[in-house]
Design a protein around this motif. Structure first.
Motif, PDB file in Angstrom:
ATOM      1  N   GLN A  38       0.834  -1.198   0.000  1.00  0.00           N
ATOM      2  CA  GLN A  38       0.000   0.000   0.000  1.00  0.00           C
ATOM      3  C   GLN A  38       0.870   1.251   0.000  1.00  0.00           C
ATOM      4  O   GLN A  38       0.546   2.256  -0.622  1.00  0.00           O
ATOM      5  CB  GLN A  38      -0.908   0.005   1.235  1.00  0.00           C
ATOM      6  CG  GLN A  38      -1.853   1.211   1.305  1.00  0.00           C
ATOM      7  CD  GLN A  38      -2.759   1.162   2.531  1.00  0.00           C
ATOM      8  OE1 GLN A  38      -2.918   0.096   3.153  1.00  0.00           O
ATOM      9  NE2 GLN A  38      -3.332   2.286   2.888  1.00  0.00           N
ATOM     10  N   HIS A  39       1.993   1.163   0.718  1.00  0.00           N
ATOM     11  CA  HIS A  39       2.940   2.280   0.801  1.00  0.00           C
ATOM     12  C   HIS A  39       4.313   1.763   0.376  1.00  0.00           C
ATOM     13  O   HIS A  39       5.177   1.530   1.219  1.00  0.00           O
ATOM     14  CB  HIS A  39       2.989   2.840   2.222  1.00  0.00           C
ATOM     15  CG  HIS A  39       1.642   3.197   2.783  1.00  0.00           C
ATOM     16  ND1 HIS A  39       1.074   2.537   3.856  1.00  0.00           N
ATOM     17  CD2 HIS A  39       0.741   4.126   2.390  1.00  0.00           C
ATOM     18  CE1 HIS A  39      -0.104   3.054   4.120  1.00  0.00           C
ATOM     19  NE2 HIS A  39      -0.341   4.011   3.246  1.00  0.00           N
ATOM     20  N   GLY A  40       4.493   1.597  -0.909  1.00  0.00           N
ATOM     21  CA  GLY A  40       5.728   1.030  -1.414  1.00  0.00           C
ATOM     22  C   GLY A  40       6.858   2.025  -1.552  1.00  0.00           C
ATOM     23  O   GLY A  40       8.024   1.642  -1.579  1.00  0.00           O
ATOM     24  N   SER A  41       6.529   3.313  -1.626  1.00  0.00           N
ATOM     25  CA  SER A  41       7.559   4.338  -1.736  1.00  0.00           C
ATOM     26  C   SER A  41       7.634   5.130  -0.445  1.00  0.00           C
ATOM     27  O   SER A  41       6.656   5.242   0.308  1.00  0.00           O
ATOM     28  CB  SER A  41       7.266   5.290  -2.896  1.00  0.00           C
ATOM     29  OG  SER A  41       6.212   6.188  -2.568  1.00  0.00           O
ATOM     30  N   LEU A  42       8.796   5.707  -0.177  1.00  0.00           N
ATOM     31  CA  LEU A  42       8.997   6.473   1.048  1.00  0.00           C
ATOM     32  C   LEU A  42       8.103   7.707   1.081  1.00  0.00           C
ATOM     33  O   LEU A  42       7.572   8.064   2.142  1.00  0.00           O
ATOM     34  CB  LEU A  42      10.473   6.871   1.172  1.00  0.00           C
ATOM     35  CG  LEU A  42      10.867   7.613   2.447  1.00  0.00           C
ATOM     36  CD1 LEU A  42      10.509   6.816   3.695  1.00  0.00           C
ATOM     37  CD2 LEU A  42      12.375   7.916   2.423  1.00  0.00           C
ATOM     38  N   ASP A  43       7.909   8.360  -0.065  1.00  0.00           N
ATOM     39  CA  ASP A  43       7.038   9.538  -0.095  1.00  0.00           C
ATOM     40  C   ASP A  43       5.603   9.166   0.286  1.00  0.00           C
ATOM     41  O   ASP A  43       4.936   9.895   1.029  1.00  0.00           O
ATOM     42  CB  ASP A  43       7.063  10.188  -1.478  1.00  0.00           C
ATOM     43  CG  ASP A  43       8.360  10.941  -1.745  1.00  0.00           C
ATOM     44  OD1 ASP A  43       9.076  11.237  -0.770  1.00  0.00           O
ATOM     45  OD2 ASP A  43       8.651  11.219  -2.918  1.00  0.00           O
ATOM     46  N   GLU A  44       5.121   8.023  -0.221  1.00  0.00           N
ATOM     47  CA  GLU A  44       3.775   7.559   0.137  1.00  0.00           C
ATOM     48  C   GLU A  44       3.683   7.284   1.632  1.00  0.00           C
ATOM     49  O   GLU A  44       2.713   7.659   2.296  1.00  0.00           O
ATOM     50  CB  GLU A  44       3.434   6.284  -0.639  1.00  0.00           C
ATOM     51  CG  GLU A  44       3.209   6.476  -2.122  1.00  0.00           C
ATOM     52  CD  GLU A  44       3.077   5.154  -2.865  1.00  0.00           C
ATOM     53  OE1 GLU A  44       2.402   5.147  -3.912  1.00  0.00           O
ATOM     54  OE2 GLU A  44       3.635   4.138  -2.400  1.00  0.00           O
ATOM     55  N   ALA A  45       4.704   6.628   2.164  1.00  0.00           N
ATOM     56  CA  ALA A  45       4.710   6.291   3.585  1.00  0.00           C
ATOM     57  C   ALA A  45       4.758   7.550   4.444  1.00  0.00           C
ATOM     58  O   ALA A  45       4.064   7.646   5.465  1.00  0.00           O
ATOM     59  CB  ALA A  45       5.904   5.398   3.899  1.00  0.00           C
ATOM     60  N   ALA A  46       5.579   8.524   4.036  1.00  0.00           N
ATOM     61  CA  ALA A  46       5.702   9.762   4.809  1.00  0.00           C
ATOM     62  C   ALA A  46       4.391  10.527   4.821  1.00  0.00           C
ATOM     63  O   ALA A  46       3.982  11.064   5.857  1.00  0.00           O
ATOM     64  CB  ALA A  46       6.825  10.620   4.233  1.00  0.00           C
TER      65      ALA A  46
END
Length: 300
Positions: A282-290
């Motif tokens: 669901q949050h594969g990239s750091l920007d998405e996770a942040a």
């Protein structure tokens, strides 16, 4: 699917048991206090006590037991507790399964990225050797205990990375400081953290329940990042500066042993098994996770 869970009361366990139930599974949790309902069963892992019939008819057992790694200073007594709180429940579950004619088909027993010790910038797939240090030794013994499950039981050992949550977890103390603009990297910031968001941890375990995967599994996001990059992404999402670096000597003084292994060790972990098996983050990239972890519409 009928699932029996140990260690379901913590941050990860609470999220995971909810995800399991939301997916239509029945979940029974093992507790050390008097049961509060029909979906709870009392056990005493320190004494090796668990009625094997509790596991009879279960499709899977999920083991998340373990005292918090960063909750208290690493005194000799606390380190002993870190070992025993993981090994005793795992052995108790294995012993109970061994007494059944038809044990559960799947045993998912938590491990951690600490298995790899301090590995610098080396890319760590599941076949990498264990490292050195307290956390590595805990994980090695933890996994060995899980592998004692009866023949025919599919054993999965998720080596979970640094879990990002909107409340508590690895960012529990850092995020409030960053919201005030007074947070920053630890040490030189070039150490890799194998980060993963809380929803993706629960989703990965749910995926593993329904897959044929066995053995160690790196549970982290596919995008690798060092602490400088992680803190920078969080600061950007919060529209705050992140310039107050915490020097390594200070961490070692304030958190002997703990500071090094939890905050300064580097694990550039690659989730090779999950990727090969077709898991989708669901949050594969750091920007998405942040963006997710800094949002305020939820407390999870």
């Amino acid at each position: 699917m009928h699932i029996v869970m140990a260690g379901a009361s913590g941050l990860i366990g609470t999220s995971m048991s909810a995800a399991f139930r939301d997916a239509g599974n029945s979940v029974v949790t093992l507790v050390r206090r008097p049961p509060a309902g029909s979906n709870e069963v009392r056990w005493d892992p320190a004494a090796g006590v668990l009625d094997p019939s509790v596991l009879a008819g279960a499709d899977a057992v999920v083991n998340l037991s373990g005292a918090g790694i960063g909750d208290r200073p690493w005194t000799r007594k606390r380190v002993e507790e870190l070992f025993s709180s993981r090994l005793e429940p795992t052995r108790t579950l294995v012993q109970a399964m061994s007494k059944l004619d038809s044990p559960p088909a799947t045993f998912i027993s938590q491990s951690a990225s600490g298995y790899y010790g301090d590995a610098g910038s080396t890319v760590l797939r599941e076949d990498a050797p264990p490292g050195t240090g307290t956390l590595a030794q805990i994980c090695v013994e933890w996994e060995q205990a899980a592998l004692g499950a009866p023949a025919g039981v599919r054993v999965v050992m998720p080596r979970t990375g640094v879990v990002f949550s909107r409340s508590g977890g690895a960012l529990g103390k850092l995020l409030p400081l960053m919201r005030l603009g007074v947070g920053g990297p630890f040490g030189n910031g070039r150490q890799f953290w194998p980060w993963v968001t809380l929803p993706d941890v629960s989703a990965a375990f749910l995926f593993l329940l329904g897959s044929a995967v066995s053995g160690p599994v790196n549970v982290s996001a596919p995008e690798q990042a060092d602490v400088n990059t992680i803190v920078g992404a969080l600061a950007h999402a919060l529209h705050r500066p992140a310039v107050l670096r915490v020097p390594a000597p200070v961490l070692r003084t304030v958190m002997p042993g703990l500071g090094d292994e939890l905050l300064l060790h580097s694990q550039r972990m690659e989730p090779a098994v999950l990727c090969s098996a077709g898991f989708r983050w669901q949050h594969g990239s750091l920007d998405e996770a942040a963006r997710w972890v800094t949002a305020k519409e939820s407390t999870m």
